[in-house]
Design a protein around this motif. Structure first.
Motif, PDB file in Angstrom:
ATOM      1  N   TYR A   1       0.717  -1.090  -0.035  1.00 24.51           N
ATOM      2  CA  TYR A   1       0.027   0.105  -0.162  1.00 24.51           C
ATOM      3  C   TYR A   1       0.750   1.333  -0.122  1.00 24.51           C
ATOM      4  CZ  TYR A   1      -4.403  -2.458   0.767  1.00 24.51           C
ATOM      5  OH  TYR A   1      -5.520  -3.214   0.666  1.00 24.51           O
TER       6      TYR A   1
ATOM      7  N   HIS B   1      -5.323   4.586   6.591  1.00 17.48           N
ATOM      8  CA  HIS B   1      -6.219   3.258   7.310  1.00 17.48           C
ATOM      9  C   HIS B   1      -5.883   3.415   8.553  1.00 17.48           C
ATOM     10  CE1 HIS B   1      -5.512  -0.615   8.842  1.00 17.48           C
ATOM     11  NE2 HIS B   1      -6.281  -0.898   8.351  1.00 17.48           N
ATOM     12  N   TRP B   2      -4.569   3.585   9.205  1.00 15.08           N
ATOM     13  CA  TRP B   2      -4.231   3.771  10.420  1.00 15.08           C
ATOM     14  C   TRP B   2      -5.046   4.837  11.562  1.00 15.08           C
ATOM     15  CZ3 TRP B   2      -3.476  -0.710  12.355  1.00 15.08           C
ATOM     16  CH2 TRP B   2      -2.909  -1.464  11.544  1.00 15.08           C
TER      17      TRP B   2
ATOM     18  N   ARG C   1     -11.119   8.936   2.631  1.00 19.35           N
ATOM     19  CA  ARG C   1     -10.432   7.636   2.559  1.00 19.35           C
ATOM     20  C   ARG C   1     -11.052   6.804   1.300  1.00 19.35           C
ATOM     21  NH1 ARG C   1      -9.743   2.369   6.384  1.00 19.35           N
ATOM     22  NH2 ARG C   1      -8.544   1.209   4.874  1.00 19.35           N
TER      23      ARG C   1
ATOM     24  N   ARG D   1      -9.175   5.603  -2.243  1.00 17.45           N
ATOM     25  CA  ARG D   1      -9.447   4.041  -2.329  1.00 17.45           C
ATOM     26  C   ARG D   1     -10.090   3.960  -4.038  1.00 17.45           C
ATOM     27  NH1 ARG D   1     -10.063  -0.203  -4.243  1.00 17.45           N
ATOM     28  NH2 ARG D   1     -10.280  -2.356  -3.207  1.00 17.45           N
TER      29      ARG D   1
ATOM     30  N   HIS E   1     -13.581  -6.068   2.828  1.00 16.83           N
ATOM     31  CA  HIS E   1     -13.101  -4.411   2.727  1.00 16.83           C
ATOM     32  C   HIS E   1     -14.123  -3.705   2.078  1.00 16.83           C
ATOM     33  CE1 HIS E   1      -8.417  -6.010   2.431  1.00 16.83           C
ATOM     34  NE2 HIS E   1      -9.060  -6.071   3.659  1.00 16.83           N
TER      35      HIS E   1
ATOM     36  N   LEU F   1     -16.629  -3.336   5.039  1.00 19.23           N
ATOM     37  CA  LEU F   1     -16.001  -2.328   6.054  1.00 19.23           C
ATOM     38  C   LEU F   1     -16.097  -0.877   5.451  1.00 19.23           C
ATOM     39  CD1 LEU F   1     -12.692  -4.045   6.901  1.00 19.23           C
ATOM     40  CD2 LEU F   1     -14.296  -3.449   8.429  1.00 19.23           C
ATOM     41  N   TYR F   2     -16.005  -0.674   4.093  1.00 14.05           N
ATOM     42  CA  TYR F   2     -16.380   0.857   3.810  1.00 14.05           C
ATOM     43  C   TYR F   2     -17.839   0.990   3.862  1.00 14.05           C
ATOM     44  CZ  TYR F   2     -11.538   1.506   1.802  1.00 14.05           C
ATOM     45  OH  TYR F   2     -10.293   1.556   1.805  1.00 14.05           O
TER      46      TYR F   2
ATOM     47  N   HIS G   1     -11.506  -8.881  10.739  1.00 17.61           N
ATOM     48  CA  HIS G   1     -10.395  -8.354   9.911  1.00 17.61           C
ATOM     49  C   HIS G   1      -9.159  -8.529  10.556  1.00 17.61           C
ATOM     50  CE1 HIS G   1      -8.796  -5.106   7.484  1.00 17.61           C
ATOM     51  NE2 HIS G   1      -8.443  -4.493   8.427  1.00 17.61           N
ATOM     52  N   VAL G   2      -9.078  -7.944  11.980  1.00 19.27           N
ATOM     53  CA  VAL G   2      -7.765  -7.989  12.782  1.00 19.27           C
ATOM     54  C   VAL G   2      -7.277  -9.326  13.152  1.00 19.27           C
ATOM     55  CG1 VAL G   2      -6.861  -7.626  15.178  1.00 19.27           C
ATOM     56  CG2 VAL G   2      -8.492  -5.714  13.981  1.00 19.27           C
TER      57      VAL G   2
ATOM     58  N   VAL H   1       1.383 -10.094   3.924  1.00 19.23           N
ATOM     59  CA  VAL H   1      -0.012  -9.319   3.804  1.00 19.23           C
ATOM     60  C   VAL H   1      -0.091  -8.140   5.046  1.00 19.23           C
ATOM     61  CG1 VAL H   1      -2.626  -9.372   4.173  1.00 19.23           C
ATOM     62  CG2 VAL H   1      -1.531 -10.892   2.589  1.00 19.23           C
TER      63      VAL H   1
ATOM     64  N   ARG I   1       2.464  -5.129   4.411  1.00 14.02           N
ATOM     65  CA  ARG I   1       2.308  -4.171   3.166  1.00 14.02           C
ATOM     66  C   ARG I   1       1.297  -2.980   3.947  1.00 14.02           C
ATOM     67  NH1 ARG I   1      -0.742  -6.609  -1.553  1.00 14.02           N
ATOM     68  NH2 ARG I   1      -3.043  -6.612  -0.744  1.00 14.02           N
ATOM     69  N   MET I   2       0.596  -3.108   5.012  1.00 15.28           N
ATOM     70  CA  MET I   2       0.020  -1.890   5.410  1.00 15.28           C
ATOM     71  C   MET I   2       0.637  -1.317   6.713  1.00 15.28           C
ATOM     72  SD  MET I   2      -2.671  -0.433   5.237  1.00 15.28           S
ATOM     73  CE  MET I   2      -4.108  -0.612   4.470  1.00 15.28           C
TER      74      MET I   2
HETATM   75  C1  HEM Z   1     -11.666   0.310  12.991  1.00 17.17           C
HETATM   76  C2  HEM Z   1     -10.673  -0.389  12.626  1.00 17.17           C
HETATM   77  C3  HEM Z   1     -10.283  -0.940  11.045  1.00 17.17           C
HETATM   78  C4  HEM Z   1     -10.846  -0.663   9.852  1.00 17.17           C
HETATM   79  C5  HEM Z   1     -12.215   0.053   9.769  1.00 17.17           C
HETATM   80  C6  HEM Z   1     -10.127  -1.332   8.814  1.00 17.17           C
HETATM   81  C7  HEM Z   1     -10.282  -1.164   7.488  1.00 17.17           C
HETATM   82  C8  HEM Z   1      -9.811  -1.603   6.637  1.00 17.17           C
HETATM   83  C9  HEM Z   1      -9.822  -1.699   5.084  1.00 17.17           C
HETATM   84  C10 HEM Z   1     -11.202  -1.262   4.449  1.00 17.17           C
HETATM   85  C11 HEM Z   1      -8.889  -2.292   4.439  1.00 17.17           C
HETATM   86  C12 HEM Z   1      -8.657  -2.587   2.849  1.00 17.17           C
HETATM   87  C13 HEM Z   1      -8.012  -1.276   2.268  1.00 17.17           C
HETATM   88  C14 HEM Z   1      -8.030  -1.087   0.889  1.00 17.17           C
HETATM   89  O1  HEM Z   1      -7.693  -1.946  -0.194  1.00 17.17           O
HETATM   90  O2  HEM Z   1      -8.759  -0.129   0.545  1.00 17.17           O
HETATM   91  C15 HEM Z   1      -7.806  -2.716   5.577  1.00 17.17           C
HETATM   92  C16 HEM Z   1      -6.860  -3.239   4.897  1.00 17.17           C
HETATM   93  C17 HEM Z   1      -5.767  -3.642   5.950  1.00 17.17           C
HETATM   94  N1  HEM Z   1      -5.829  -3.883   7.626  1.00 17.17           N
HETATM   95 FE1  HEM Z   1      -7.441  -2.905   8.475  1.00 17.17          FE
HETATM   96  N2  HEM Z   1      -8.978  -1.871   9.419  1.00 17.17           N
HETATM   97  C18 HEM Z   1      -9.015  -1.666  10.717  1.00 17.17           C
HETATM   98  C19 HEM Z   1      -7.968  -2.148  11.837  1.00 17.17           C
HETATM   99  C20 HEM Z   1      -6.985  -2.904  11.288  1.00 17.17           C
HETATM  100  C21 HEM Z   1      -6.056  -3.270  12.262  1.00 17.17           C
HETATM  101  C22 HEM Z   1      -6.166  -3.205  13.959  1.00 17.17           C
HETATM  102  C23 HEM Z   1      -5.101  -4.089  11.756  1.00 17.17           C
HETATM  103  C24 HEM Z   1      -4.025  -4.959  12.271  1.00 17.17           C
HETATM  104  C25 HEM Z   1      -4.071  -5.559  13.558  1.00 17.17           C
HETATM  105  C26 HEM Z   1      -5.457  -4.012  10.328  1.00 17.17           C
HETATM  106  C27 HEM Z   1      -4.730  -4.574   9.542  1.00 17.17           C
HETATM  107  C28 HEM Z   1      -4.862  -4.559   8.136  1.00 17.17           C
HETATM  108  C29 HEM Z   1      -4.043  -4.976   7.009  1.00 17.17           C
HETATM  109  C30 HEM Z   1      -2.926  -5.767   7.214  1.00 17.17           C
HETATM  110  C31 HEM Z   1      -4.715  -4.633   5.800  1.00 17.17           C
HETATM  111  C32 HEM Z   1      -4.014  -4.906   4.303  1.00 17.17           C
HETATM  112  C33 HEM Z   1      -4.754  -6.056   3.951  1.00 17.17           C
HETATM  113  C34 HEM Z   1      -4.665  -6.599   2.550  1.00 17.17           C
HETATM  114  O3  HEM Z   1      -3.362  -6.470   2.152  1.00 17.17           O
HETATM  115  O4  HEM Z   1      -5.347  -6.727   1.662  1.00 17.17           O
HETATM  116  N3  HEM Z   1      -6.711  -3.122   9.950  1.00 17.17           N
HETATM  117  N4  HEM Z   1      -8.575  -2.462   6.557  1.00 17.17           N
END
Ligand code: HEM
Ligand code: HEM
Length: 186
Positions: free
Chosen positions: A9, A17-18, A65, A69, A93, A96-97, A158-159, A173, A176-177
């Motif tokens: 990413y 994202h974060w 965001r 995206r 994903h 989630l959106y 997701h987590v 995976v 990359r975030m």
């Molecule tokens: C409110 C909390 C969270 C939301 C709403 C959220 C939402 C999302 C979304 C929508 C994506 C897809 C990104 C895209 O392609 O546009 C994503 C990717 C990702 N998220 Fe989260 N996330 C959250 C918290 C977290 C946390 C706490 C972690 C780790 C412990 C995490 C790890 C990841 C990772 C590793 C990816 C990449 C996945 C991939 O490569 O396909 N996320 N997240």
């Protein structure tokens, strides 16, 4: 494929994202905290308006965001990941959106069907554009509450999925975030 060659990413995608994840978790906690404040007290009005104001700003950030995206293709997943898992990741994903959008939107809609409207950061009064209706307020408020549980459940999955990639699959995976690559055990 060499780790350095694997798709990641962009910094902007990571930042969004974060930042959104952190703010959303804080806003969840804020919503639950509201339940502990007695109704009809000045403190209740103050904190509910603060929750509404922060929620509106987070909603705008979520729109940014989503805009980012939609105008940027995410990096392809490693081809070691089975097709069904890639499809499940994409579907989750999308969901989630959708839930991230419904959360502030339902709160905003509910507020406009109550005579209180929104007092932005307890300073600027946004007069409600809807009628004062307990029924319509209740429908949007219920949507707000149910969506909060659905979003929380999906974020948990997701987590857990992210942690599985890190600790069980040992693939790229999770990394990359993250701004820093984690060492990958092969
Ligand atoms: C409110 C909390 C969270 C939301 C709403 C959220 C939402 C999302 C979304 C929508 C994506 C897809 C990104 C895209 O392609 O546009 C994503 C990717 C990702 N998220 Fe989260 N996330 C959250 C918290 C977290 C946390 C706490 C972690 C780790 C412990 C995490 C790890 C990841 C990772 C590793 C990816 C990449 C996945 C991939 O490569 O396909 N996320 N997240
Ligand atoms: C941006 C993301 C948001 C999140 C994650 C969020 C989360 C929550 C949560 C977890 C609750 C407690 C629900 C329960 O009773 O179990 C809540 C309550 C509430 N939220 Fe939000 N909220 C957000 C945005 C907004 C916005 C933009 C508004 C209005 C403009 C709003 C208005 C309210 C109100 C009025 C309540 C109190 C409902 C009641 O106690 O009857 N929220 N929120």
């Amino acid at each position: 494929m060499d780790m350095d060659m694997e798709a990641r990413y962009t910094r902007t995608a990571m930042l969004l994202h974060w930042l959104v994840a952190l703010l959303l978790l804080g806003q969840f906690a804020f919503g639950w905290y509201l339940q502990d404040i007695a109704r009809g007290t000045p403190a209740r009005g103050y904190f509910v308006n603060l929750h509404k104001s922060c929620g509106l700003l987070i909603g705008l950030l979520i729109l940014v965001r989503l805009g980012w995206r939609l105008s940027h293709t995410p990096p392809a997943l490693p081809d070691t990941i089975p097709t069904w898992q890639q499809q499940a990741a994409l579907a989750s994903h999308y969901l989630l959106y959708v839930l991230m959008l419904v959360m502030p939107l339902s709160g905003y809609m509910a507020s406009n069907f109550s005579r209180f409207g929104i007092k932005f950061f307890n300073v600027i009064q946004f007069a409600p554009w809807g009628i004062d209706s307990k029924l319509v307020y209740g429908i949007f408020n219920q949507t707000h509450i149910v969506t909060s549980w659905l979003l929380l459940a999906l974020v948990t999955v997701h987590v857990l999925a992210a942690i599985k990639h890190l600790l069980v699959d040992h693939d790229s995976v999770f990394s990359r975030m993250l701004p820093q690559r984690l060492p990958v055990r092969r």
